[in-house]
Design an enzyme around this catalytic site. Structure first.
Site, PDB file in Angstrom:
ATOM      1  N   TYR A 247      -2.611 -10.726 -41.387  1.00  0.00           N
ATOM      2  CA  TYR A 247      -3.016  -9.491 -40.719  1.00  0.00           C
ATOM      3  C   TYR A 247      -1.872  -8.489 -40.587  1.00  0.00           C
ATOM      4  O   TYR A 247      -0.759  -8.822 -40.172  1.00  0.00           O
ATOM      5  CB  TYR A 247      -3.552  -9.777 -39.310  1.00  0.00           C
TER       6      TYR A 247
ATOM      7  N   LYS B 180       6.117  -2.966 -38.226  1.00  0.00           N
ATOM      8  CA  LYS B 180       6.795  -3.216 -36.956  1.00  0.00           C
ATOM      9  C   LYS B 180       8.042  -4.088 -37.136  1.00  0.00           C
ATOM     10  O   LYS B 180       9.056  -3.873 -36.465  1.00  0.00           O
ATOM     11  CB  LYS B 180       5.849  -3.891 -35.964  1.00  0.00           C
TER      12      LYS B 180
ATOM     13  N   HIS C 275       8.938   3.668 -31.495  1.00  0.00           N
ATOM     14  CA  HIS C 275       7.491   3.588 -31.653  1.00  0.00           C
ATOM     15  C   HIS C 275       6.888   4.943 -31.268  1.00  0.00           C
ATOM     16  O   HIS C 275       6.270   5.089 -30.221  1.00  0.00           O
ATOM     17  CB  HIS C 275       6.974   2.461 -30.748  1.00  0.00           C
TER      18      HIS C 275
ATOM     19  N   CYS D 165      -3.513   3.872 -27.727  1.00  0.00           N
ATOM     20  CA  CYS D 165      -3.503   4.770 -26.567  1.00  0.00           C
ATOM     21  C   CYS D 165      -3.472   6.239 -26.984  1.00  0.00           C
ATOM     22  O   CYS D 165      -3.094   7.102 -26.191  1.00  0.00           O
ATOM     23  CB  CYS D 165      -2.308   4.467 -25.675  1.00  0.00           C
TER      24      CYS D 165
ATOM     25  N   ARG E 177      -8.907  -1.649 -38.557  1.00  0.00           N
ATOM     26  CA  ARG E 177      -7.904  -0.678 -38.983  1.00  0.00           C
ATOM     27  C   ARG E 177      -8.298   0.055 -40.264  1.00  0.00           C
ATOM     28  O   ARG E 177      -9.063  -0.440 -41.081  1.00  0.00           O
ATOM     29  CB  ARG E 177      -6.577  -1.401 -39.238  1.00  0.00           C
TER      30      ARG E 177
END
Length: 560
Positions: free
Chosen positions: A175, A184, A204, A228, A343
């Site tokens: 994933y 990341k 980030h 968010c 996604r």
């Protein structure tokens, strides 16, 4: 394979959808480690008996022993792929090269979108340094084993980072951020340690350009926990007449001060790996236009006529839906057609509002930095920090409701300092010291703000309309960047003067008093909670300057 969105270009404009194993749908923070010889280099010294929440450490020796048991033979019978890629525009002073080996075609397809890849990168590499990335789904492809559509090995999954060796080794998960190691793992965890050593920042953050009706243009960055609203803000369509927004990036920013003391930023990625549910022509029309072709969808639903679908989109007529779990003829009910963390992986150059300088190796000049999260109560719509040190403190206190991007369940408000809690590459206390040390004579320090689009009333309805209306807040932010007198002093920072935020044209005027109410008891309790958080999670690693800011906030509140 999804249907072609443009029948004039049949071969090049195809999109694909994949469905993962239900056990492999998110970042696995509990199985992600920073590996150094000294524990305190990787994670802060927590209070005795308290579990650390700011990263996980394992010694290099122990991790290598574990990986030595798992990696041998794990790629047997599988196709091995090697990718050389650049994080950042080739030639930028902070861009870095990576080489990843993987045994999963999905990773290759997504990495081709998310990074700069090709022979020009190999030319730049030469004999230079590069970050070494090794990935396997951990499932050998042998004749004696039943093959599955999404191979993974959840019981043995581990994502290990070795900052001193500039290495990443990932096993067991296919994933997203667990397997696309340029994202990341490289762009934040390893890059933050490189930035510490070389004097720059890996964050980030989104990067966006805003042009006013008078033609004045400024760039800002913004840090928000996953899901968010970073992508929505980076691609915002402002409702205020005459304003224009252009996107440089929606997730990660690498920033450094140039010789003139100007903070500059690049987007190290070349694609979007955004959360699909919630995206629609109402909430984010730019994103919808971006992923109409050449896109890899993960765990979205699929329609019988070959289109994608998720909650938040209109239900198409005359077609059936196959859910992300493979349920045929899915109907709304107890289950979701698309996974909450499904996604889209789409090329940046497909975005219709990409900034002309998004590939500029010199980056773009940054005037302001936003921090924000989902705070349903107590926290105003926007406020400005008093100075750089206060801004670092504000960022360190960032909190938000947990989202589907990680393993956490339910609407629990969690501390997520700098929106980096899952992504620190080294001790968070030292990370804050690095931020504090960015302020030097001759540097033009950007202003730091906190925003909260998610405050609710007593009926749990949002007090602020959000989406395109957030441009009204950004207008105020840019006025403050020019030091316009549109702010009042409050105990927590500068807040907009009455009528300083333009609400003209809104069908329902927001209750500004509620949006900017600063409940004294709430904030004193927040101070108490922060003291506990710092004490338990940082201890002696907490910079004195940050503690001083917390104490000063507490005194201002008591005096109010």
């Amino acid at each position: 394979m999804l249907k072609n969105k443009d029948s004039n270009h049949l071969l090049s404009l195809l999109s694909f959808t994949v469905r993962t194993d239900p056990r492999d749908v998110a970042r696995v923070e509990s199985k992600t480690f920073i590996c150094t010889e000294e524990k305190r280099e990787s994670v802060p010294q927590t209070k005795e008996g308290i579990k650390g929440k700011l990263g996980q450490w394992m010694s290099v020796t122990e991790m290598n022993e574990r990986l030595a048991e798992q990696f041998p033979g794990c790629m047997k019978g599988r196709t091995m792929y090697m990718m050389c890629f650049s994080m950042g525009p080739v030639g930028s002073p902070v861009s870095k090269i990576g080489i990843q080996v993987t045994d999963f075609a999905y990773v290759v397809c997504c990495m081709r979108i998310m990074t700069r890849m090709g022979s020009h990168v190999l030319k730049v590499l030469g004999d230079g340094d590069f970050v070494k990335c090794l990935h396997s789904v951990g499932v050998p492809n042998t004749e004696s084993e039943l093959q599955c559509a999404w191979p993974c090995n959840p019981e043995k999954t581990v994502i290990a980072h070795f900052p001193h060796d500039r290495e990443i080794k990932s096993f067991g998960s296919g994933y997203g951020g667990n397997s696309l190691l340029g994202k990341k793992c490289f762009a934040l965890r390893i890059a933050s340690t490189i930035g510490r050593d070389e004097g720059w920042l890996a964050e980030h953050m989104l990067i966006m350009g805003l042009t006013s009706p008078t033609g004045e243009k400024r760039y800002i960055t913004g840090a928000f926990p996953s899901a968010c609203g970073k992508t929505n803000l980076a691609m915002i369509t402002p409702t205020l007449p005459g304003w224009k927004v252009e996107c440089v990036g929606d997730d990660i920013a690498w920033m450094w001060f140039d010789e003139e003391g100007q903070l500059r930023a690049i987007n190290p990625e070349s694609g979007f790996f955004g959360v699909a549910p919630g995206s629609s022509y109402l909430t984010n029309p730019i994103a919808m236009k971006t992923f109409q072709k050449d896109t890899v969808f993960t765990n979205t639903a699929e329609t019988s006529d070959g289109d994608f679908w998720w909650e938040g989109l209109d239900l198409p007529e005359g077609v059936s839906i196959t859910s992300w779990r493979g349920e045929k003829d899915w109907k709304p009910g107890n289950s979701k057609a698309a996974h909450p963390n499904s996604r889209f992986c789409a090329p940046s150059d497909h975005c219709p509002i990409m900034d002309k300088d998004w590939e500029n190796p010199k980056g773009v000049p940054i005037s302001a930095i936003l921090f924000g999260g989902r705070r349903p109560e107590g926290v105003p719509l926007v406020y400005e920090s008093f100075n750089w040190n206060h801004g670092v403190f504000v960022a360190s206190s960032l909190s938000s409701e947990a989202t589907a991007a990680a393993e956490h369940k339910g609407k629990v408000v969690m501390r997520d300092p700098f929106a980096m809690r899952p992504f620190f590459g080294y001790n968070f206390g030292k990370y804050m010291e690095h931020w504090l040390n960015m302020q030097k004579p001759g540097r033009k320090m950007p202003k730091i703000f906190h925003v909260n689009w998610f405050r609710v009333d007593e009926d749990e309805k949002f007090l602020w309309p959000g989406f395109g209306e957030n441009g009204r807040v950004l207008e105020w932010v840019l006025k403050r960047c020019k030091n316009e007198d549109v702010a009042d002093v409050s105990p927590i920072g500068y807040i907009p003067k009455a009528d300083a935020i333009n609400v003209e044209g809104l069908s329902k005027p927001p209750e500004m008093d509620k949006l900017f109410n600063i409940p004294k008891d709430y904030w004193l309790e927040e101070c108490k909670s922060l003291h506990q958080f710092y004490d338990e999670q940082l201890g002696e690693d907490l910079p004195t300057a940050v503690l001083d800011e917390l104490n000063a906030l507490e005194e201002r509140l008591k005096a109010a």
